[in-house]
Design a protein around this motif. Structure first.
Motif, mmCIF file in Angstrom:
data_model
loop_
_atom_site.group_PDB
_atom_site.id
_atom_site.type_symbol
_atom_site.label_atom_id
_atom_site.label_comp_id
_atom_site.label_asym_id
_atom_site.label_seq_id
_atom_site.Cartn_x
_atom_site.Cartn_y
_atom_site.Cartn_z
ATOM 1 N N ALA A 77 0.796 -1.227 0.000
ATOM 2 C CA ALA A 77 0.000 0.000 0.000
ATOM 3 C C ALA A 77 0.829 1.278 0.000
ATOM 4 O O ALA A 77 0.283 2.359 -0.228
ATOM 5 N N GLY A 81 1.115 2.355 -4.518
ATOM 6 C CA GLY A 81 0.469 1.046 -4.410
ATOM 7 C C GLY A 81 1.019 0.112 -5.466
ATOM 8 O O GLY A 81 0.915 0.385 -6.662
ATOM 9 N N HIS A 99 -4.482 1.374 -5.893
ATOM 10 C CA HIS A 99 -5.022 0.892 -4.629
ATOM 11 C C HIS A 99 -6.359 0.207 -4.912
ATOM 12 O O HIS A 99 -7.320 0.861 -5.325
#
Length: 122
Positions: A77, A81, A99
């Motif tokens: 993350a 990402g 993400h």
């Protein structure tokens, strides 16, 4: 069945040779073992996502413009990402940015291959 296939393909790939550059590490096998272990710490419960190629990836790597259904296998993350995806249609792994929880298609980095570690570190 599809998620099981993705996990089996990942384990088979990690058990085999990798084209991952070792960046001058004194012990290539140790470097690859450490990178495989690091990837395993980023594994997530496999889930279905969509990924899309930008114009460069379409032109240079032959991706189409429509979003591709893929399986998310690993996720970091931090920053933009980083995602390791598995394309069940081709049986190949791909690296993408984004993400997954945003609901937007992830951005394909470009190439895809049977080498999960190479794709993750690309």
């Amino acid at each position: 069945m599809g998620l099981e296939l993705a996990l089996k393909a990942l384990e088979a790939s990690l058990a085999g040779d990798s084209a991952t550059p070792d960046h001058g590490a004194p012990d290539r096998e140790m470097y690859l073992a450490c990178q495989r272990a690091s990837l395993r710490t980023r594994l997530v419960a496999p889930s279905d996502v969509f990924a899309q190629a930008d114009e460069r990836a379409q032109r240079e790597y032959g991706w189409g413009s429509a979003p591709y259904p893929m399986t998310l296998l690993a996720y970091d993350a931090e920053g933009v990402g980083n995602c390791l995806l598995f394309d069940q249609a081709s049986g190949k792994f791909a690296h993408a940015y984004g993400h997954p929880k945003t609901g937007k298609p992830l951005d394909l980095a470009g190439h895809s291959s049977n080498d999960a570690l190479f794709e993750w570190l690309a």
